[in-house]
Design an enzyme around this catalytic site. Structure first.
Site, PDB file in Angstrom:
ATOM      1  N   TYR A  63       0.852  -1.207   0.000  1.00 40.81           N
ATOM      2  CA  TYR A  63       0.000   0.000   0.000  1.00 40.81           C
ATOM      3  C   TYR A  63       0.882   1.250   0.000  1.00 40.81           C
ATOM      4  O   TYR A  63       1.079   1.893   1.039  1.00 40.81           O
ATOM      5  CB  TYR A  63      -0.900   0.020   1.239  1.00 40.81           C
ATOM      6  CG  TYR A  63      -1.593  -1.298   1.524  1.00 40.81           C
ATOM      7  CD1 TYR A  63      -2.598  -1.780   0.689  1.00 40.81           C
ATOM      8  CD2 TYR A  63      -1.227  -2.066   2.632  1.00 40.81           C
ATOM      9  CE1 TYR A  63      -3.227  -2.990   0.945  1.00 40.81           C
ATOM     10  CE2 TYR A  63      -1.853  -3.287   2.894  1.00 40.81           C
ATOM     11  CZ  TYR A  63      -2.848  -3.739   2.056  1.00 40.81           C
ATOM     12  OH  TYR A  63      -3.462  -4.932   2.309  1.00 40.81           O
ATOM     13  N   SER A  68      -6.854   6.677   4.137  1.00 37.70           N
ATOM     14  CA  SER A  68      -7.560   7.554   5.059  1.00 37.70           C
ATOM     15  C   SER A  68      -7.560   7.072   6.515  1.00 37.70           C
ATOM     16  O   SER A  68      -7.049   7.754   7.408  1.00 37.70           O
ATOM     17  CB  SER A  68      -8.993   7.733   4.559  1.00 37.70           C
ATOM     18  OG  SER A  68      -9.787   8.360   5.525  1.00 37.70           O
ATOM     19  N   ASP A 203     -12.394  -5.024   4.183  1.00 39.57           N
ATOM     20  CA  ASP A 203     -12.809  -5.213   2.797  1.00 39.57           C
ATOM     21  C   ASP A 203     -13.419  -6.560   2.460  1.00 39.57           C
ATOM     22  O   ASP A 203     -14.379  -6.652   1.728  1.00 39.57           O
ATOM     23  CB  ASP A 203     -11.585  -5.040   1.888  1.00 39.57           C
ATOM     24  CG  ASP A 203     -10.853  -3.746   2.141  1.00 39.57           C
ATOM     25  OD1 ASP A 203     -11.251  -2.972   3.026  1.00 39.57           O
ATOM     26  OD2 ASP A 203      -9.865  -3.508   1.436  1.00 39.57           O
ATOM     27  N   TYR A 394      -7.405 -12.654   4.621  1.00 37.61           N
ATOM     28  CA  TYR A 394      -7.583 -11.245   4.912  1.00 37.61           C
ATOM     29  C   TYR A 394      -9.031 -10.894   5.331  1.00 37.61           C
ATOM     30  O   TYR A 394      -9.964 -11.087   4.566  1.00 37.61           O
ATOM     31  CB  TYR A 394      -7.130 -10.631   3.594  1.00 37.61           C
ATOM     32  CG  TYR A 394      -7.314  -9.248   3.223  1.00 37.61           C
ATOM     33  CD1 TYR A 394      -6.392  -8.285   3.595  1.00 37.61           C
ATOM     34  CD2 TYR A 394      -8.365  -8.895   2.384  1.00 37.61           C
ATOM     35  CE1 TYR A 394      -6.535  -6.997   3.138  1.00 37.61           C
ATOM     36  CE2 TYR A 394      -8.493  -7.612   1.931  1.00 37.61           C
ATOM     37  CZ  TYR A 394      -7.579  -6.659   2.323  1.00 37.61           C
ATOM     38  OH  TYR A 394      -7.728  -5.395   1.860  1.00 37.61           O
ATOM     39  N   GLU A 438       0.982  -6.878   9.202  1.00 39.89           N
ATOM     40  CA  GLU A 438      -0.329  -6.308   8.877  1.00 39.89           C
ATOM     41  C   GLU A 438      -1.433  -7.009   9.673  1.00 39.89           C
ATOM     42  O   GLU A 438      -2.341  -6.376  10.188  1.00 39.89           O
ATOM     43  CB  GLU A 438      -0.562  -6.477   7.373  1.00 39.89           C
ATOM     44  CG  GLU A 438      -1.824  -5.836   6.844  1.00 39.89           C
ATOM     45  CD  GLU A 438      -1.974  -6.075   5.338  1.00 39.89           C
ATOM     46  OE1 GLU A 438      -1.111  -6.761   4.738  1.00 39.89           O
ATOM     47  OE2 GLU A 438      -2.962  -5.583   4.764  1.00 39.89           O
TER      48      GLU A 438
END
Ligand code: 2M8
Length: 467
Positions: A63, A68, A203, A394, A438
């Site tokens: 990324y 944001s 997501d 994920y 992550e």
């Protein structure tokens, strides 16, 4: 189980913290000061390594632009070690705010080569939309955790500079809220709706499977694109090509209408009210009430809006039969049955009624999520007893520091120091053992995804300092 005093607003360390913490060294109680100092060094090095002239990238590989809600989480951690940079992070993000108040979920770094992330600026084509900023951005949003972050940063070290920063941010944060509760109130009840799973930040959550299934798409479409994520992460951990084909189709539909929100109910393929995004919206009003008092504005309307959002969230997204919160699919007007970590997130609301506080704590402490004062495994992102729980994929099971951190803040707000301490220990233990990954395997705690991930580093710093 006792939920502790619900509805209190005086808790010191929730997302609406009323008191600053002493500047601080990591808690000496956390497994020995030496281990804490090592963790702190690792976290600071990770954040420094990901700093990119005026913002922090979530990860150099996966990324490489500015995201944001990542920036809000990152700023909370930076406040402990690089306060000026914390404000810079938020200023850079809000400099890319659209005229309608939306804060884009990605601000693209123009210095990067084409193809360094998919979908990149050419795909989003923000320049064609009315009111988009000069810089290239995406056209969708993420949960509005920025006002709460700004308040935490200020409380950490109030100064003339922090008051100036709040003055600059305040009208922008208000505009962000106005966009979400205005144009995005597609359901008409006063909550904001997601127009894309990416807007939730979670997501690939199983919560989106049912609404995503209704989005017409063909995996073969992806042959026309080059996915960037699977070049940097194990494809078996990432969304499938069919998922991506749907993601792309939803963006294409929104982009066709130049990211306008009029008439979404009749034409848009994905419309969902999310408990996390709306809980963040309510907490943002609480934070804005406090910020308003500092910058000389009227806190009253923020308090009123906060109360309304909480009441509507309970009314529309709480299911008394399951005892947890669920997203509402506006296309069917039904709650989505999956029990994911999203259902626990309204605990961040200081005025969540006692009944819902108790229910969320019961759900969190059940075998589905395993919250305890001594946790044997990290907090997962999906019900670990569900048949579609996936420990490696994920947002479909693995443990993430941001959702754990939000729950931890909620536990502090609702005065459950026993459970908060257990969760904090589990979060810090993960990072100490596996590094600033992550996300983490929900059974073994092994590090997964990007190995030098910014919000893992920053939220670990925050948890260390608040011990
Ligand atoms: C992930 O999302 C992006 C799309 O926005 C991706 O998968 O490419 C999510 O984990 C999201 O919550 C996060 O903000 C972003 C950057 O860390 O990555």
């Amino acid at each position: 189980m006792s939920a502790g005093p619900a509805g209190g607003t005086g808790a010191a360390a929730g997302l609406d913290a009323t008191a600053g913490r002493p500047d601080g060294d990591p808690s000496p109680g956390w497994d020995g000061a030496e281990r804490a100092a090592g963790l702190r060094r690792l976290a600071v090095a990770t954040l420094d390594g990901n700093w990119e002239h005026d913002h922090t990238v979530p990860s150099r590989t996966l990324y490489p632009h500015q995201w944001s809600w990542d920036s809000a989480f990152i700023a909370v951690g930076l406040a402990h070690v690089r306060p000026e940079r914390a404000w810079r992070e938020l200023r850079t993000l809000f400099a890319a705010q659209w005229a309608d108040g939306r804060v884009p979920h990605i601000v693209f770094n123009p210095a990067l080569r084409v193809g360094s992330y998919f979908p990149g600026p050419e795909f989003w084509d923000s320049a064609r939309a009315d009111g988009a900023p000069a810089s290239s951005t995406s056209g969708i949003v993420q949960p509005p955790v920025h006002a709460a972050a700004a308040w935490l940063i200020h409380r950490r070290a109030p100064s003339e500079a922090s008051v100036r920063a709040l003055r600059w941010l305040y009208p922008r944060l208000v505009a962000q809220q106005r966009y979400l509760t205005g144009r995005r109130d597609v359901g008409g009840a006063g909550l904001a709706c997601l127009v894309h799973p990416w807007e939730s930040g979670l997501d690939n959550s199983p919560a989106w499977d049912a609404p995503m299934a209704g989005v017409p798409a063909d995996a073969a479409v992806m042959r026309a694109y080059r996915r960037h994520d699977t070049a940097h992460a194990d494809a078996a951990h990432r969304p499938t090509d069919l998922d991506y084909a749907r993601y792309v189709a939803i963006v294409a539909s929104y982009r066709e209408g130049r990211y306008g929100d009029d008439g979404l109910a009749g034409r848009h393929p994905f419309l969902v009210e999310c408990p996390l995004l709306n809980a963040a919206l309510g907490v943002a009003e609480q934070a804005l009430a406090r910020i308003a008092a500092v910058v000389g504005a009227d806190p009253g309307p923020h308090r009123e809006r906060a109360a309304r959002i909480t009441a509507t969230l309970v009314d529309r997204l709480y299911d008394p039969t399951t005892g947890t919160f669920h997203p509402r699919d506006l296309r069917t007007d039904r709650l989505i049955p999956a029990r994911t970590v999203l259902g626990l997130m309204p605990l961040i609301l200081p005025d969540l009624p006692a009944r819902q506080v108790r229910a969320v704590l019961t759900e969190a402490c059940s075998p589905r999520f395993g919250l305890a004062s001594r946790m044997d495994r990290p907090l997962p992102t999906h019900d670990r007893t569900a048949p579609d729980f996936e420990p490696l994929r994920y947002w479909r099971g693995p443990s993430w520091l941001n959702t754990s951190w939000l729950l931890w803040r909620g536990l502090l707000t609702h005065r459950r120091p026993d459970l908060a301490a257990g969760l904090r220990e589990s979060m810090l233990g993960l990072v100490a053992r596996s590094g600033c990954h992550e996300y983490f395997h929900p059974d073994t705690g092994a590090g997964l995804g990007s190995p030098a991930f910014s919000w893992t580093a920053s939220l670990a710093l925050d948890a260390l300092a608040e011990g």
